[in-house]
Design a protein around this motif. Structure first.
Motif, PDB file in Angstrom:
ATOM      1  N   LEU A  21      25.938 -19.122  -8.631  1.00 24.83           N
ATOM      2  CA  LEU A  21      27.346 -18.734  -8.744  1.00 24.83           C
ATOM      3  C   LEU A  21      27.510 -17.240  -8.489  1.00 24.83           C
ATOM      4  N   LEU A  22      26.634 -16.435  -9.071  1.00 26.70           N
ATOM      5  CA  LEU A  22      26.683 -14.989  -8.830  1.00 26.70           C
ATOM      6  C   LEU A  22      26.448 -14.674  -7.348  1.00 26.70           C
ATOM      7  N   ALA A  24      27.252 -16.681  -4.864  1.00 22.83           N
ATOM      8  CA  ALA A  24      28.482 -17.071  -4.177  1.00 22.83           C
ATOM      9  C   ALA A  24      29.551 -15.994  -4.306  1.00 22.83           C
ATOM     10  N   ILE A  25      29.653 -15.411  -5.499  1.00 20.04           N
ATOM     11  CA  ILE A  25      30.648 -14.364  -5.723  1.00 20.04           C
ATOM     12  C   ILE A  25      30.332 -13.127  -4.884  1.00 20.04           C
ATOM     13  N   MET A  26      29.043 -12.775  -4.796  1.00 24.65           N
ATOM     14  CA  MET A  26      28.660 -11.602  -4.001  1.00 24.65           C
ATOM     15  C   MET A  26      28.944 -11.816  -2.515  1.00 24.65           C
ATOM     16  N   PHE A  28      31.145 -13.950  -1.320  1.00 26.52           N
ATOM     17  CA  PHE A  28      32.597 -13.990  -1.239  1.00 26.52           C
ATOM     18  C   PHE A  28      33.151 -12.572  -1.115  1.00 26.52           C
ATOM     19  N   ALA A  29      32.600 -11.659  -1.912  1.00 24.75           N
ATOM     20  CA  ALA A  29      33.049 -10.262  -1.867  1.00 24.75           C
ATOM     21  C   ALA A  29      32.780  -9.629  -0.512  1.00 24.75           C
ATOM     22  N   VAL A  94      28.608 -25.353  -7.408  1.00 22.55           N
ATOM     23  CA  VAL A  94      28.470 -23.936  -7.057  1.00 22.55           C
ATOM     24  C   VAL A  94      27.555 -23.751  -5.848  1.00 22.55           C
ATOM     25  N   PHE A  97      29.941 -23.910  -3.149  1.00 25.48           N
ATOM     26  CA  PHE A  97      30.665 -22.639  -3.104  1.00 25.48           C
ATOM     27  C   PHE A  97      29.842 -21.583  -2.363  1.00 25.48           C
ATOM     28  N   PHE A  98      28.562 -21.489  -2.705  1.00 29.51           N
ATOM     29  CA  PHE A  98      27.669 -20.525  -2.081  1.00 29.51           C
ATOM     30  C   PHE A  98      27.569 -20.760  -0.570  1.00 29.51           C
ATOM     31  N   THR A 101      30.718 -19.950   1.462  1.00 25.34           N
ATOM     32  CA  THR A 101      30.956 -18.541   1.796  1.00 25.34           C
ATOM     33  C   THR A 101      30.170 -18.129   3.039  1.00 25.34           C
ATOM     34  N   GLY A 218      26.820  -6.525  -0.781  1.00 26.25           N
ATOM     35  CA  GLY A 218      26.877  -7.981  -0.931  1.00 26.25           C
ATOM     36  C   GLY A 218      25.712  -8.694  -0.280  1.00 26.25           C
TER      37      GLY A 218
END
Length: 405
Positions: A21-22, A24-26, A28-29, A94, A97-98, A101, A218
């Motif tokens: 998840l982390l 994916a967020i990175m 995404f950023a 997730v 999600f990853f 991205t 990222g």
């Protein structure tokens, strides 16, 4: 004992879920990085369009990848109950999600190449086709073993095609699809006069630099978290990413003669190239990979812009992602070998075949998509709209309010 085992299993599952998840967020950023890199590079009258494209492309990419692309690549759908989808702490969700991205990076890459002269809706449709069909076809071929391609390489050459974080699967595919889109669109009006290139200076170097910094940071999520599980974390991947990035900076600084555009794209060139072999290279091999990639980007960008009038690649996405991605796929087959200090388990021939297979699929798919869309919905702005700028022509607003109100 059974209770302890269950708790350990749950802890590992939840840790893996949080880890990816982390990541994916990175990643995404990083799309903010794509946006600001393009905003700072294009002329002022096209800044709003750059921002809106990246956000819109992300939304459409998520939708088509959810319903089509992920299923095509991995044979997985989400037509189960929430209870089933939430099993193992929702790890599979997730993971989607990853990987989504990554998929959404394809139109973000293309966007920088075709900036300043493309219509909005036709390009959005083309992006959906690329993310829903072209990209997942090759993604599944490499990362899921579809159609026996990897098995054939392993049986024939001793190892399958190795692309840990997507030098070919993501970057080269995106860069070579962009090549097709750029050829279909043609160059911007006024870009070439009397056989000579007319320089369109970047509108905002600080925003360009901000985009490069966001992408560079990222990228450590892009690469390290491609392990997709806690037990796969490797400091080697982080170190190799760092050294390749530094190599790209140094060579672009020297060869690019302190040009800020080159210097801020140099680290990205190195990071693109190291994705494939970041888990198997020696840090010195990663440094060489980055040095070559940074120099390759600068030289090829200058050469193409001055020699090929119809190939107007605004951000240089073809040399950056397409060519440096190709170099990265091949470099993994060199510096990943034990004889070059790597961990081994790679085949140079498999890397060549896999790399050029990705280019072939991207080019064929890219020309089919963009030529096909162009037949039904012309993708080029009118001469008047291009002159006025995509911001006013498409979005009816400029990037800044210059009044004193």
């Amino acid at each position: 004992m059974e209770s302890i085992q269950n708790h350990v299993t749950a802890l590992v599952s939840s840790a893996d879920t949080l880890f990816i998840l982390l990541g994916a967020i990175m990643v995404f950023a990083m799309h903010a990085g794509f946006a600001f890199l393009e905003v700072g590079t294009v002329r002022h009258k096209n800044q709003v369009n750059a921002l809106v494209k990246i956000m819109s492309d992300f939304g459409v990419s998520a939708l088509v990848y959810f319903f089509f692309g992920y299923w095509l690549a991995y044979g997985v759908t989400f037509f189960d109950s929430a209870a089933v989808l939430a099993e193992n702490n929702g790890y599979e969700l997730v993971k989607f999600f990853f990987l989504m991205t990554f998929a959404a990076a394809i139109p973000a890459i293309i966007s920088g190449g075709v900036a300043e002269r493309a219509k909005f809706n036709p390009m959005l449709i083309a992006a959906a086709l690329c993310v829903g069909l072209v990209y997942p076809f090759f993604e599944g071929l490499i990362w899921n073993g579809n159609f026996g391609f990897q098995t054939w390489l392993e049986n024939t050459f001793g190892a399958g095609f190795h692309d840990f974080a997507g030098s070919i699967v993501v970057h080269a595919v995106g860069g070579w699809i962009a090549f097709a889109a750029i050829m279909v669109l043609g160059s911007r009006n006024g870009r070439y006069r009397g056989g000579k290139v007319v320089a369109f200076a970047p509108s905002n170097i600080p925003l360009l630099a901000l985009g490069a910094w966001i992408l560079s940071i990222g990228w450590f999520g892009f690469n390290v978290m491609s392990a997709q599980a806690i037990e796969g974390i490797s400091g080697l991947v982080a170190m190799n990413s760092l050294m390749a990035m530094v190599g790209g900076i140094i060579s672009s600084l020297i060869i690019g003669k302190k040009d800020p555009g080159f210097i801020h794209n140099g680290p990205l060139a190195g990071l693109v190239a190291v994705c494939a072999g970041s888990d198997v290279m020696h840090p010195m091999g990663a440094l060489v990979t980055g040095l070559v990639a940074g120099g390759l980007f600068v030289w090829l960008f200058i050469y193409v812009q001055s020699k090929f009038a119809q190939f107007d690649d605004v951000l240089g996405v073809w040399p950056l992602h397409g060519v440096c991605g190709l170099w990265g796929g091949i470099a993994a087959g060199i510096f990943g070998l034990e004889s070059f200090g790597g961990l081994g388990g790679v085949s140079f021939i498999s890397q060549l075949i896999g790399s050029f297979a990705g280019i072939a699929i991207a080019l064929i798919g890219g020309f089919i998509v963009y030529k096909g869309v162009n037949v039904f919905m012309p993708i080029r702005l009118s001469e008047e709209d291009e002159f006025n700028g995509a911001d006013v022509s498409i979005h009816k607003i400029g990037a800044t309010n210059l009044t004193n109100k």
